[in-house]
Write an enzyme that holds these catalytic residues in place. Structure first.
Site, short mmCIF file in Angstrom:
data_model
loop_
_atom_site.label_atom_id
_atom_site.label_comp_id
_atom_site.label_asym_id
_atom_site.label_seq_id
_atom_site.Cartn_x
_atom_site.Cartn_y
_atom_site.Cartn_z
N ARG A 128 0.79 -1.23 0.00
CA ARG A 128 0.00 0.00 0.00
C ARG A 128 0.83 1.30 0.00
NH1 ARG A 128 -5.05 0.97 3.34
NH2 ARG A 128 -3.70 0.82 5.15
N ASP A 129 2.14 1.22 0.04
CA ASP A 129 2.94 2.46 -0.02
C ASP A 129 4.25 2.21 -0.76
OD1 ASP A 129 3.28 5.17 0.40
OD2 ASP A 129 4.28 4.91 2.34
N LEU A 130 4.15 1.49 -1.87
CA LEU A 130 5.33 1.19 -2.67
C LEU A 130 5.76 2.46 -3.41
CD1 LEU A 130 7.10 -1.28 -3.51
CD2 LEU A 130 5.70 -1.39 -5.57
N ASN A 143 11.00 3.92 -0.57
CA ASN A 143 10.83 2.69 0.22
C ASN A 143 11.55 1.49 -0.39
OD1 ASN A 143 9.36 3.89 2.24
ND2 ASN A 143 7.36 3.34 1.40
N THR A 182 0.90 7.69 -0.62
CA THR A 182 1.70 8.76 -1.20
C THR A 182 1.09 9.19 -2.53
OG1 THR A 182 3.69 7.86 -0.17
CG2 THR A 182 4.00 9.43 -1.98
#
Length: 206
Positions: free
Chosen positions: A49-51, A55, A90
């Site tokens: 959910r936040d690739l 990261n 993001t």
């Protein structure tokens, strides 16, 4: 990690030159392997959910490691879709269905992977302010770009399949892996007729 994160190299004008295409392709393949593990090979299915570029950490051999699982969700059983009480993530990496309806799935990570691919190929941020006015973001920029390298072209095709409007039209990570390590033309991916006509949603902030 010894080499910090991918954005440390990718978005720095002086360090970007250290990322040859061979190294970028190696990083792309490594990220794909990581997502495949999370989605299919792990005991519990994980949706990141936040690739995003920041990261992706790099070890001493520039092998990528997916990090920051603060927003990750675990799927159990046969559940394929979930709804979030609030939209978090993001800007620029979130899939249209998540931004507009709070619905997320493996295909949400696939969308983020597609954006990430375009950033790695171009060396530009998805939400960079310096695109030509007719391109709203990196997805629009990439649609207008062309490259002669077969690997680069293959990765662009994969990325554009990943960022399609509708989740059902996007490939799964096993499909992506098959294409990344294959010389077959991307248009044959999944043998889905819908993938011959790619549509892209440009999500803009208010």
């Amino acid at each position: 990690m010894p080499n910090k994160s991918l954005d440390y190299f990718l978005f720095d004008p002086t360090k970007r030159a250290q990322l040859s295409w061979t190294m970028r392709f190696h990083i792309i393949q490594g990220i794909a392997r990581g997502l495949l593990y999370l989605h299919r090979d792990s005991r519990l299915r994980v949706i990141h959910r936040d690739l995003k570029v920041s990261n992706i950490l790099l070890d001493e051999d520039m092998n990528p490691k997916i990090s920051d699982f603060g927003l990750a969700r675990i799927f159990q059983g046969t559940h394929d879709l979930a709804n979030a009480h609030r939209v978090v993530g993001t800007f620029g990496y979130m899939s249209p269905e998540f931004v507009m309806g709070g619905t997320f799935s493996e295909k949400s990570d696939v969308f983020s992977f597609g954006v990430l691919l375009l950033e790695i190929i171009s060396g530009r941020r998805n939400t960079s302010p310096d695109y030509h006015e007719k391109h709203l973001n990196l997805i629009g920029y990439a649609l207008a770009a062309s490259f002669s390298s077969s690997e680069v072209t293959r990765c662009i095709h994969i990325a554009l399949l990943c960022v399609q409007d509708h989740a059902m039209d996007r490939p799964t990570m096993p499909d992506v892996m098959l294409q990344l390590f294959s010389e077959t033309d991307c248009q044959t991916l999944n043998n889905q007729p819908s993938q011959s006509a790619i549509t892209v949603t440009m999500v803009q902030g208010r």
